[in-house]
Design a protein around this motif. Structure first.
Motif, PDB file in Angstrom:
ATOM      1  N   ARG A  70       0.871  -1.180   0.000  1.00 17.68           N
ATOM      2  CA  ARG A  70       0.000   0.000   0.000  1.00 17.68           C
ATOM      3  C   ARG A  70       0.903   1.224   0.000  1.00 17.68           C
ATOM      4  O   ARG A  70       1.972   1.217   0.606  1.00 17.68           O
ATOM      5  CB  ARG A  70      -0.921   0.020   1.222  1.00 17.68           C
ATOM      6  CG  ARG A  70      -1.987  -1.040   1.153  1.00 17.68           C
ATOM      7  CD  ARG A  70      -3.031  -0.918   2.238  1.00 17.68           C
ATOM      8  NE  ARG A  70      -2.480  -0.574   3.530  1.00 17.68           N
ATOM      9  CZ  ARG A  70      -3.051   0.260   4.387  1.00 17.68           C
ATOM     10  NH1 ARG A  70      -4.198   0.831   4.103  1.00 17.68           N
ATOM     11  NH2 ARG A  70      -2.496   0.506   5.541  1.00 17.68           N
ATOM     12  N   ASP A 101      -8.514  -2.331  -1.172  1.00 18.56           N
ATOM     13  CA  ASP A 101      -7.635  -1.859  -0.100  1.00 18.56           C
ATOM     14  C   ASP A 101      -6.157  -1.960  -0.447  1.00 18.56           C
ATOM     15  O   ASP A 101      -5.335  -1.269   0.131  1.00 18.56           O
ATOM     16  CB  ASP A 101      -7.886  -2.653   1.187  1.00 18.56           C
ATOM     17  CG  ASP A 101      -9.267  -2.398   1.759  1.00 18.56           C
ATOM     18  OD1 ASP A 101      -9.832  -1.325   1.470  1.00 18.56           O
ATOM     19  OD2 ASP A 101      -9.776  -3.276   2.482  1.00 18.56           O
ATOM     20  N   ASP A 103      -2.910  -1.694  -2.952  1.00 16.77           N
ATOM     21  CA  ASP A 103      -2.500  -0.928  -4.131  1.00 16.77           C
ATOM     22  C   ASP A 103      -1.761  -1.791  -5.150  1.00 16.77           C
ATOM     23  O   ASP A 103      -2.020  -1.702  -6.344  1.00 16.77           O
ATOM     24  CB  ASP A 103      -1.614   0.261  -3.712  1.00 16.77           C
ATOM     25  CG  ASP A 103      -2.401   1.305  -2.944  1.00 16.77           C
ATOM     26  OD1 ASP A 103      -3.519   1.642  -3.379  1.00 16.77           O
ATOM     27  OD2 ASP A 103      -1.912   1.770  -1.899  1.00 16.77           O
TER      28      ASP A 103
END
Length: 153
Positions: A70, A101, A103
């Motif tokens: 992320r 949620d 990336d």
């Protein structure tokens, strides 16, 4: 694309080392007609490459890891930097930009935990916000073959 093309592709997915003659015989085409179809499928990008699939364990790369990434920087400069970092890490096999949620999802192979630690240190050069890794304990199914059979009807 017709059934001849799909049958050619199905054979090539299983064994790209088959000769044109072998493929032609199995799909009931002449060698010339079969070769022309294969060339057309390559020109159109349906066949991306012909490769040998290697056994990672035989090459001391027996630990497969999926790395969830992320970021808190959703901009072009960061994405360019991230792409440059992962491009130069040979252990990284696949990278996907994801929805939801998460990336990015990275698939990599390493020899062992110290190998993973070296990979991790290379990855964090991309200024990541959150990294979580999962290690493959058992491979239950693995294939490179796309499901062409349902297209043959």
């Amino acid at each position: 694309m017709d059934n001849f093309d799909r049958n050619i592709l199905a054979l090539m997915q299983r064994d790209a080392s088959l000769s044109v003659g072998d493929i032609a015989e199995r799909v009931a085409l002449s060698k010339t007609a079969c070769w022309r179809r294969i060339q057309k499928l390559e020109r159109e990008g349906v066949i991306r490459a012909r490769v040998a699939l290697l056994n990672p364990e035989a090459l001391d790369l027996g630990l497969t890891v999926y790395v969830s990434v992320r970021t808190n920087q959703h901009n072009e400069n960061w994405a360019t930097q991230f792409a440059a970092v992962i491009e130069h890490i040979p252990e990284v096999l696949e990278v996907y930009r994801m929805s939801g949620d998460l990336d990015y999802l990275i698939k990599a192979v390493v020899s062992d935990m110290p190998g993973y630690d070296r990979l991790y240190k290379k990855l964090i050069e991309a200024n990541l916000f959150d990294v979580s890794s999962s290690f493959v304990m058992e491979t239950m199914k693995q294939t490179t073959e796309l499901p062409l059979e349902q297209q043959l009807a």
